[in-house]
Design a protein around this motif. Structure first.
Motif, PDB file in Angstrom:
ATOM      1  N   GLU A 109      42.218  35.063  47.195  1.00 43.07           N
ATOM      2  CA  GLU A 109      41.081  33.571  46.105  1.00 43.07           C
ATOM      3  C   GLU A 109      40.835  32.873  47.753  1.00 43.07           C
ATOM      4  O   GLU A 109      39.318  32.433  47.302  1.00 43.07           O
ATOM      5  CB  GLU A 109      41.611  31.812  45.036  1.00 43.07           C
ATOM      6  CG  GLU A 109      42.369  33.406  43.867  1.00 43.07           C
ATOM      7  CD  GLU A 109      42.308  32.039  43.456  1.00 43.07           C
ATOM      8  OE1 GLU A 109      43.260  32.091  42.008  1.00 43.07           O
ATOM      9  OE2 GLU A 109      42.725  30.629  43.256  1.00 43.07           O
ATOM     10  N   SER A 110      42.197  32.146  48.343  1.00 44.38           N
ATOM     11  CA  SER A 110      41.317  31.299  49.530  1.00 44.38           C
ATOM     12  C   SER A 110      42.324  31.904  50.966  1.00 44.38           C
ATOM     13  O   SER A 110      42.997  32.002  50.464  1.00 44.38           O
ATOM     14  CB  SER A 110      42.065  29.636  48.831  1.00 44.38           C
ATOM     15  OG  SER A 110      41.331  28.434  49.815  1.00 44.38           O
ATOM     16  N   LYS A 111      41.460  31.313  51.498  1.00 40.62           N
ATOM     17  CA  LYS A 111      42.430  31.060  53.362  1.00 40.62           C
ATOM     18  C   LYS A 111      43.215  30.067  53.593  1.00 40.62           C
ATOM     19  O   LYS A 111      44.148  30.127  53.662  1.00 40.62           O
ATOM     20  CB  LYS A 111      41.503  31.225  53.713  1.00 40.62           C
ATOM     21  CG  LYS A 111      40.692  29.605  54.689  1.00 40.62           C
ATOM     22  CD  LYS A 111      39.452  29.288  55.277  1.00 40.62           C
ATOM     23  CE  LYS A 111      38.879  28.085  55.365  1.00 40.62           C
ATOM     24  NZ  LYS A 111      37.666  27.915  56.772  1.00 40.62           N
ATOM     25  N   HIS A 112      43.364  29.150  52.554  1.00 40.55           N
ATOM     26  CA  HIS A 112      44.305  27.677  52.509  1.00 40.55           C
ATOM     27  C   HIS A 112      45.825  28.205  51.657  1.00 40.55           C
ATOM     28  O   HIS A 112      46.636  27.128  51.774  1.00 40.55           O
ATOM     29  CB  HIS A 112      43.510  27.215  51.741  1.00 40.55           C
ATOM     30  CG  HIS A 112      42.076  26.653  52.158  1.00 40.55           C
ATOM     31  ND1 HIS A 112      42.805  26.025  53.563  1.00 40.55           N
ATOM     32  CD2 HIS A 112      41.113  26.373  52.569  1.00 40.55           C
ATOM     33  CE1 HIS A 112      41.401  25.885  54.500  1.00 40.55           C
ATOM     34  NE2 HIS A 112      40.184  25.979  53.167  1.00 40.55           N
ATOM     35  N   ASP A 113      45.492  29.229  50.871  1.00 39.46           N
ATOM     36  CA  ASP A 113      46.677  30.266  49.754  1.00 39.46           C
ATOM     37  C   ASP A 113      47.108  31.137  51.075  1.00 39.46           C
ATOM     38  O   ASP A 113      46.587  31.800  51.557  1.00 39.46           O
ATOM     39  CB  ASP A 113      46.885  30.712  48.525  1.00 39.46           C
ATOM     40  CG  ASP A 113      46.057  29.576  47.680  1.00 39.46           C
ATOM     41  OD1 ASP A 113      46.226  28.345  48.888  1.00 39.46           O
ATOM     42  OD2 ASP A 113      45.730  29.753  46.966  1.00 39.46           O
ATOM     43  N   PHE A 114      48.596  31.066  51.125  1.00 40.23           N
ATOM     44  CA  PHE A 114      48.852  32.530  51.800  1.00 40.23           C
ATOM     45  C   PHE A 114      50.174  33.457  51.469  1.00 40.23           C
ATOM     46  O   PHE A 114      49.844  34.359  52.092  1.00 40.23           O
ATOM     47  CB  PHE A 114      50.159  32.058  52.805  1.00 40.23           C
ATOM     48  CG  PHE A 114      49.004  30.580  53.750  1.00 40.23           C
ATOM     49  CD1 PHE A 114      47.934  30.956  55.485  1.00 40.23           C
ATOM     50  CD2 PHE A 114      49.064  29.262  53.448  1.00 40.23           C
ATOM     51  CE1 PHE A 114      47.326  30.497  55.250  1.00 40.23           C
ATOM     52  CE2 PHE A 114      48.565  28.450  53.936  1.00 40.23           C
ATOM     53  CZ  PHE A 114      47.816  29.083  55.544  1.00 40.23           C
ATOM     54  N   PHE A 115      50.241  33.744  50.099  1.00 42.67           N
ATOM     55  CA  PHE A 115      50.840  34.599  49.589  1.00 42.67           C
ATOM     56  C   PHE A 115      50.363  34.443  47.923  1.00 42.67           C
ATOM     57  O   PHE A 115      50.736  32.643  47.181  1.00 42.67           O
ATOM     58  CB  PHE A 115      52.474  34.230  49.431  1.00 42.67           C
ATOM     59  CG  PHE A 115      53.263  34.071  50.723  1.00 42.67           C
ATOM     60  CD1 PHE A 115      53.008  35.637  51.196  1.00 42.67           C
ATOM     61  CD2 PHE A 115      53.246  32.690  52.040  1.00 42.67           C
ATOM     62  CE1 PHE A 115      53.667  35.624  52.563  1.00 42.67           C
ATOM     63  CE2 PHE A 115      53.664  32.832  53.300  1.00 42.67           C
ATOM     64  CZ  PHE A 115      53.963  34.322  53.440  1.00 42.67           C
ATOM     65  N   THR A 116      51.092  35.515  47.489  1.00 42.59           N
ATOM     66  CA  THR A 116      50.856  35.239  45.595  1.00 42.59           C
ATOM     67  C   THR A 116      51.935  34.640  45.299  1.00 42.59           C
ATOM     68  O   THR A 116      53.181  35.641  45.525  1.00 42.59           O
ATOM     69  CB  THR A 116      50.073  36.334  44.863  1.00 42.59           C
ATOM     70  OG1 THR A 116      49.153  36.646  45.345  1.00 42.59           O
ATOM     71  CG2 THR A 116      50.514  36.496  43.352  1.00 42.59           C
ATOM     72  N   VAL A 117      52.730  33.867  44.651  1.00 41.42           N
ATOM     73  CA  VAL A 117      54.126  33.639  44.847  1.00 41.42           C
ATOM     74  C   VAL A 117      53.746  33.053  42.697  1.00 41.42           C
ATOM     75  O   VAL A 117      52.988  31.918  42.565  1.00 41.42           O
ATOM     76  CB  VAL A 117      54.487  32.008  44.691  1.00 41.42           C
ATOM     77  CG1 VAL A 117      55.589  32.055  45.195  1.00 41.42           C
ATOM     78  CG2 VAL A 117      53.998  32.941  46.358  1.00 41.42           C
ATOM     79  N   GLY A 118      54.772  33.281  42.062  1.00 43.47           N
ATOM     80  CA  GLY A 118      55.191  32.695  40.674  1.00 43.47           C
ATOM     81  C   GLY A 118      56.503  32.377  40.422  1.00 43.47           C
ATOM     82  O   GLY A 118      56.792  32.397  39.011  1.00 43.47           O
ATOM     83  N   HIS A 119      57.586  33.207  41.350  1.00 46.69           N
ATOM     84  CA  HIS A 119      58.860  33.341  40.832  1.00 46.69           C
ATOM     85  C   HIS A 119      59.708  32.231  42.000  1.00 46.69           C
ATOM     86  O   HIS A 119      58.858  31.949  43.660  1.00 46.69           O
ATOM     87  CB  HIS A 119      59.900  34.450  41.031  1.00 46.69           C
ATOM     88  CG  HIS A 119      58.899  35.271  40.325  1.00 46.69           C
ATOM     89  ND1 HIS A 119      59.728  36.930  39.614  1.00 46.69           N
ATOM     90  CD2 HIS A 119      58.861  35.248  39.179  1.00 46.69           C
ATOM     91  CE1 HIS A 119      59.784  37.081  38.911  1.00 46.69           C
ATOM     92  NE2 HIS A 119      58.485  36.196  38.205  1.00 46.69           N
ATOM     93  N   THR A 120      60.496  31.486  41.427  1.00 49.96           N
ATOM     94  CA  THR A 120      60.827  30.390  42.179  1.00 49.96           C
ATOM     95  C   THR A 120      61.828  30.539  43.240  1.00 49.96           C
ATOM     96  O   THR A 120      61.708  31.723  43.616  1.00 49.96           O
ATOM     97  CB  THR A 120      61.558  29.184  40.583  1.00 49.96           C
ATOM     98  OG1 THR A 120      62.118  27.690  41.646  1.00 49.96           O
ATOM     99  CG2 THR A 120      62.814  29.918  40.538  1.00 49.96           C
ATOM    100  N   SER A 121      61.609  29.522  44.502  1.00 53.11           N
ATOM    101  CA  SER A 121      63.025  29.347  45.360  1.00 53.11           C
ATOM    102  C   SER A 121      62.429  29.827  46.242  1.00 53.11           C
ATOM    103  O   SER A 121      63.317  30.336  47.509  1.00 53.11           O
ATOM    104  CB  SER A 121      63.984  29.554  45.074  1.00 53.11           C
ATOM    105  OG  SER A 121      64.844  29.426  43.727  1.00 53.11           O
ATOM    106  N   THR A 122      61.318  30.253  46.410  1.00 53.50           N
ATOM    107  CA  THR A 122      60.805  31.197  47.773  1.00 53.50           C
ATOM    108  C   THR A 122      60.392  30.532  48.381  1.00 53.50           C
ATOM    109  O   THR A 122      59.939  31.260  49.543  1.00 53.50           O
ATOM    110  CB  THR A 122      59.689  32.086  47.286  1.00 53.50           C
ATOM    111  OG1 THR A 122      58.578  31.809  46.678  1.00 53.50           O
ATOM    112  CG2 THR A 122      60.060  33.328  45.895  1.00 53.50           C
ATOM    113  N   SER A 123      59.606  29.687  48.688  1.00 53.52           N
ATOM    114  CA  SER A 123      58.793  28.959  49.526  1.00 53.52           C
ATOM    115  C   SER A 123      59.867  28.407  50.653  1.00 53.52           C
ATOM    116  O   SER A 123      58.778  28.834  51.984  1.00 53.52           O
ATOM    117  CB  SER A 123      58.422  27.227  49.090  1.00 53.52           C
ATOM    118  OG  SER A 123      59.484  26.633  48.890  1.00 53.52           O
ATOM    119  N   ILE A 124      60.879  28.270  51.118  1.00 50.24           N
ATOM    120  CA  ILE A 124      62.195  27.678  52.369  1.00 50.24           C
ATOM    121  C   ILE A 124      61.771  29.435  53.048  1.00 50.24           C
ATOM    122  O   ILE A 124      61.275  29.084  54.269  1.00 50.24           O
ATOM    123  CB  ILE A 124      63.200  27.145  51.863  1.00 50.24           C
ATOM    124  CG1 ILE A 124      62.855  25.693  50.895  1.00 50.24           C
ATOM    125  CG2 ILE A 124      63.061  26.819  53.179  1.00 50.24           C
ATOM    126  CD1 ILE A 124      64.002  25.704  50.860  1.00 50.24           C
TER     127      ILE A 124
END
Length: 583
Positions: A109-124
């Motif tokens: 969708e956008s260059k400002h997003d880096f991953f398709t994420v929908g499950h938790t505890s992944t960001s770090i």
């Protein structure tokens, strides 16, 4: 609906425009954004509380940092609505355009997003990887992980903290602490977070410092001036730091503040009253399960376990009556399965409740701790279905991945009576682990397949000739419609409720060879590795033809279910057409 005017937001088409606004304008824009979030969520459903609570943090990020050179990774990303508005996607919050953006971050969708994420505890973990890649390429820029306090209960978050804390370069972990997960936070971690909030970050015990992170506490996470100042202080920092920020979940909408669990994710609702636009009517399998548990507890050493989604199974009512028999382990799917295995090994009868899309996070534990040890645990699976939701929340794979595991019996009830008898049997047998896939097309009734599910025996509901329809679980109703349309064509088809996903009823399948030429399988899941492929393999050495109907091997993403069913030929008319073509 009253028109919502957003004069400040109208001037923002990207992060560079945010930087042109003064503090008063940013403050006004925050409320404009909240109005758009509420209008969209009330119209089509979505995550309400998480998005209302982090508006100021999002505005501050784009005011201070330089996206996409400076990268923000959203944990779960169900709180990225404000981010989308400020990065060229505000059209997705206008009536008539709601389906043009997903409910989660999406790099397509956008260059400002880096991953398709929908499950938790992944960001770090993702942020640590981005920061390490930046360093390996000798580039500059900030990397921020945006994680909620609830998501910290997942083991992956601790693994990432353990690795991120030893970096010698820029890594910012923003802990958005609103005191809530989907439901109330669970676990001893939250005692320390509460201590840090009460002491404004000065408590002697500090879990983040123990992982090697620098640490700062921000008490007023919904105050733009405070957050902007804090972000400016840590921008371009040369070591890992945790910004522990206190915010209010549901800010700006009183029903979401008063009922945080209900408004974490909400079906369409009336903005004025907060009431659901389509109130729940009739029976629901969550109610069926809750009632069953309350009656069963007196007869067995039964406990109920879930990983932060009690509302999907009616478990709050069970917790109220049997608090000592209920364990919400937080967003920790892996722990829930291994914990269940240990309980079952000691004669306790645990039922662990999971959605299809979250259970896959514990695949290794299902194999290693449940199946290899062959403990009589019971796993109840919901949301296993072909859906019109986001690609991050597909429930089409559980049949495939659970069917691969030895010792595990997977059952597919089609009716309330099937559900009850399967639970009764699963909780009394002591031979193997049992999983039960709850139907997702409403509560229906009928005669139960059996009372003993030790051996596979399909339920032949109507005996016919030439064509046999094996309609698995929630697709039994679809099978009935197909049978009726075939009857109108002069073909009396056999209709079977298989009930068993992982086991063959070899006697019934063999008997069909005598007076049938075509077997049709219907399943609410992926065809690859699914139920239908097993039936096809059974008949591979015979003259029997087999037609399998289910989902293709793909990720769907916010497509109308009618369109998906058309593509998969999952309508009675298309199935009958395919059957007649084979005949």
């Amino acid at each position: 609906m009253t028109e919502i005017k957003t004069p400040i937001l109208d001037t923002v088409n990207g992060p560079e425009d945010v930087k042109k606004l003064d503090l008063d304008q940013l403050t006004i824009m925050a409320e404009e954004m909240r109005q758009l979030i509420l209008r969209k969520d009330s119209a089509v459903g979505g995550h309400v509380g998480p998005n209302l609570g982090d508006v100021e943090l999002t505005i501050a990020f784009h005011d201070v940092f330089e996206s996409p050179k400076d990268k923000i990774v959203w944990d779960v990303s169900h709180q990225s609505y404000a981010h989308k508005m400020l990065t060229g996607r505000k059209i997705g919050f206008m009536p008539g355009h709601y389906d043009e953006i997903s409910g989660y971050s999406n790099q397509h969708e956008s260059k400002h997003d880096f991953f398709t994420v929908g499950h938790t505890s992944t960001s770090i973990a993702l942020a640590v990887g981005l920061a390490q890649a930046r360093d390996l390429k000798h580039e500059s820029g900030n990397v921020m992980a945006f994680i909620g306090d609830g998501a910290l209960s997942g083991g992956l978050a601790f693994e990432a903290l353990n690795n991120g804390g030893r970096m010698n370069s820029n890594l910012i972990v923003l802990v958005n602490d609103n005191g809530m997960s989907i439901d109330e936070n669970q676990g001893s971690l939250y005692t320390n977070l509460a201590e840090l909030r009460i002491t404004e970050g000065k408590a002697r015990n500090n879990i983040f410092k123990s992982f090697g992170f620098d640490y700062r506490y921000i008490a007023k996470g919904n105050d733009l001036a405070t957050v902007i100042a804090a972000f400016k202080e840590v921008k371009d920092i040369d070591h890992p730091i945790v910004l522990h920020v206190h915010t209010q979940k549901g800010r700006g909408y009183q029903p979401a503040i008063d009922h945080k669990m209900a408004y974490h994710w909400r079906t369409p609702f009336d903005l004025a009253t907060g009431a659901a636009k389509t109130p729940k009517t009739g029976e629901d399998y969550g109610d069926v399960i809750a009632d069953y548990l309350n009656h069963k507890t007196a007869d067995a050493p039964l406990v109920a376990i879930n990983a932060a989604i009690p509302g999907a199974f009616g478990l709050k009512a069970f917790e109220a009556q049997h608090p000592d028999r209920y364990f919400d382990v937080g967003i920790a799917e892996q722990f829930s399965i291994t914990f269940t295995a240990a309980l079952a090994s000691q004669g306790i009868r645990p039922i662990v409740f999971h959605s299809s899309t979250f259970l896959q996070r514990a695949y290794d534990q299902l194999v290693h701790d449940i199946a290899i040890n062959d403990v009589p645990a019971v796993i109840v699976v919901r949301s296993g279905r072909i859906s019109d939701g986001d690609r991050t929340h597909q429930g089409t794979f559980d049949i495939d991945y659970l069917s691969t595991i030895p010792n595990l019996k997977y059952l597919a009830p089609a009716t309330k009576e099937d559900v009850i008898t399967m639970l009764d049997w699963a909780l009394t047998q002591k031979e193997h682990p049992v999983a039960i896939r709850i139907p997702e097309h409403g509560v229906t009734h009928g005669t139960a397949i059996a009372t003993d599910y030790s051996d596979s025996h399909y339920q032949v509901l109507e005996k016919g000739q030439k064509v046999a329809i094996l309609a698995l679980g929630g697709f039994l109703n679809l099978g009935q419609k197909v049978q009726a349309q075939l009857q109108a064509q002069g073909i009396t088809a056999t209709l079977i409720n298989p009930g068993f996903i992982t086991d063959y009823d070899t006697e019934t399948l063999t008997d069909l060879k005598a007076d049938h030429t075509l077997v049709v399988t219907l399943e609410d899941g992926s065809l690859e590795g699914g139920f239908g492929e097993k039936i096809d393999r059974f008949y591979s050495a015979s003259a029997m033809k087999v037609l399998n109907f289910g989902a293709k091997k793909e990720f769907t993403d916010n497509e109308p279910l009618t369109e998906i069913y058309q593509r998969y030929h999952l309508t009675p008319e298309l199935i009958v057409k395919d059957i007649l073509a084979q005949l």
